[in-house]
Design an enzyme around this catalytic site. Structure first.
Site, PDB file in Angstrom:
ATOM      1  N   HIS A 152      50.092  71.488  19.945  1.00 28.69           N
ATOM      2  CA  HIS A 152      48.826  71.778  19.254  1.00 28.69           C
ATOM      3  C   HIS A 152      47.773  72.318  20.229  1.00 28.69           C
ATOM      4  O   HIS A 152      47.056  73.274  19.927  1.00 28.69           O
ATOM      5  CB  HIS A 152      48.269  70.511  18.577  1.00 28.69           C
ATOM      6  CG  HIS A 152      49.021  70.138  17.346  1.00 28.69           C
ATOM      7  ND1 HIS A 152      49.036  70.932  16.219  1.00 28.69           N
ATOM      8  CD2 HIS A 152      49.785  69.061  17.062  1.00 28.69           C
ATOM      9  CE1 HIS A 152      49.769  70.355  15.298  1.00 28.69           C
ATOM     10  NE2 HIS A 152      50.246  69.220  15.783  1.00 28.69           N
ATOM     11  N   TYR A 153      47.687  71.669  21.391  1.00 32.44           N
ATOM     12  CA  TYR A 153      46.695  72.124  22.386  1.00 32.44           C
ATOM     13  C   TYR A 153      46.969  73.584  22.766  1.00 32.44           C
ATOM     14  O   TYR A 153      46.053  74.419  22.728  1.00 32.44           O
ATOM     15  CB  TYR A 153      46.744  71.213  23.627  1.00 32.44           C
ATOM     16  CG  TYR A 153      46.012  71.784  24.822  1.00 32.44           C
ATOM     17  CD1 TYR A 153      44.632  71.663  24.942  1.00 32.44           C
ATOM     18  CD2 TYR A 153      46.718  72.477  25.823  1.00 32.44           C
ATOM     19  CE1 TYR A 153      43.957  72.211  26.034  1.00 32.44           C
ATOM     20  CE2 TYR A 153      46.045  73.028  26.908  1.00 32.44           C
ATOM     21  CZ  TYR A 153      44.677  72.899  27.012  1.00 32.44           C
ATOM     22  OH  TYR A 153      44.016  73.455  28.083  1.00 32.44           O
ATOM     23  N   ILE A 154      48.228  73.888  23.108  1.00 40.20           N
ATOM     24  CA  ILE A 154      48.560  75.247  23.549  1.00 40.20           C
ATOM     25  C   ILE A 154      48.357  76.239  22.399  1.00 40.20           C
ATOM     26  O   ILE A 154      47.835  77.354  22.606  1.00 40.20           O
ATOM     27  CB  ILE A 154      50.021  75.310  24.055  1.00 40.20           C
ATOM     28  CG1 ILE A 154      50.168  74.449  25.314  1.00 40.20           C
ATOM     29  CG2 ILE A 154      50.458  76.736  24.332  1.00 40.20           C
ATOM     30  CD1 ILE A 154      49.445  74.956  26.521  1.00 40.20           C
ATOM     31  N   SER A 156      46.248  76.048  19.973  1.00 39.27           N
ATOM     32  CA  SER A 156      44.813  76.297  19.741  1.00 39.27           C
ATOM     33  C   SER A 156      44.250  77.211  20.838  1.00 39.27           C
ATOM     34  O   SER A 156      43.428  78.093  20.559  1.00 39.27           O
ATOM     35  CB  SER A 156      44.036  74.975  19.669  1.00 39.27           C
ATOM     36  OG  SER A 156      44.040  74.296  20.910  1.00 39.27           O
TER      37      SER A 156
END
Ligand SMILES: NC(=O)c1ccc[n+]([C@@H]2O[C@H](COP(=O)([O-])OP(=O)(O)OC[C@H]3O[C@@H](n4cnc5c(N)ncnc54)[C@H](OP(=O)(O)O)[C@@H]3O)[C@@H](O)[C@H]2O)c1
Length: 242
Positions: A152-154, A156
């Site tokens: 999710h972090y990557i 976003s």
């Protein structure tokens, strides 16, 4: 370089704090946003930082924040979208609101804040064809490498990195839009020696660079008026087959 007016989100620690201090020391006017007051923030306000509270999770307050900036200055040369949160996929599975929060902090709010600032404090089209304003997003070099524990972090960060092309199209010729994509910059105090060794071993140049490399890259982007829609990777190069 003449004195610039610069907005940086998230100056309470690490990269944002270092960048704000570097730009203040260079004589620029810096507005820095914070959610929590820290010793680093106190040091920065002592050096002349204009500290403004901003929580990027509160999207309905972005227009008011842009108006507050416009009340304080009649020009804005550079916006650095630095603020970030870093949740792993296990935490996001346990609390899906965390994944949504990363998209809000990294993607939706920075785009809406950029738009709100353009409405409240418009960048102007100049006679000499140069941009009046620059917007820089801090993304992440792992967008290319992948990271099985931070999908999710990557994702976003990849979303906001892709937006630089669309924003630059919308805003030309008055604003240019770029991204800096760091790999490892700084370890966290809790990272143990084994973890540090493993992370460094994956790099072509195995050293911890610290936040100064972001400040050097911002200096370069400010100085070179031709760079637009560019992503500058700060990752010491890519190891083949790794
Ligand atoms: N450090 C690295 O090795 C590294 C590697 C790759 C990419 N990057 C990127 O470089 C940038 C800076 O990294 P960093 O390590 O300095 O990050 P950090 O230590 O996590 O600091 C992030 C900043 O964002 C602020 N922030 C968090 N949530 C916010 C919200 N909802 N609204 C407004 N501000 C918020 C924090 O302020 P509060 O504490 O007040 O909430 C803090 O000042 C980030 O965009 C990161 O993704 C860093």
């Amino acid at each position: 370089m003449s004195r610039q007016t610069i907005l940086i989100t998230g100056v309470t620690r690490r990269v944002g704090a270092h960048l704000a201090e570097h730009l203040l020391d260079a004589g620029h006017r810096v507005i820095g946003t914070y959610r929590h007051e820290t010793d680093a923030l106190k040091t920065l306000t002592g050096k002349g930082l204009i500290a403004m509270p901003l929580d990027l999770l509160e999207r309905d307050r972005l227009a008011g924040f842009a108006d507050m900036v416009a009340n304080w200055t009649d020009r804005l040369d550079l916006i650095v979208h630095n603020a970030s949160i870093w949740h792993g996929d296990e935490d996001c599975a346990a609390d899906p609101a965390l994944a949504t929060a990363m998209y809000t902090v990294h993607v939706t709010s920075p785009i809406e804040l950029t738009e709100a600032l353009q409405r409240s404090l418009p960048a102007r089209t100049r006679d000499d064809g140069r941009a009046d304003r620059q917007v820089v997003f801090l993304t992440d070099a792992h967008i290319d490498e992948g990271d099985p524990h931070h999908i999710h972090y990557i994702a976003s960060k990849a979303a906001i990195e892709s937006s630089i092309r669309s924003l630059a199209l919308r805003y030309a010729p008055h604003t240019r839009v770029n991204a800096i994509a760091p790999g490892l910059l700084m370890f966290h105090p809790e990272d143990d020696a084994d973890y540090r060794r493993q992370r460094l071993a994956r790099r072509l140049l195995p050293f911890e660079p610290g936040p100064g490399v972001v400040a050097e890259t911002i200096d370069y982007l400010m100085a070179c008026p031709l760079i637009n829609q560019a992503v500058i990777r700060l990752d010491t190069g890519r190891r083949w087959g790794n």
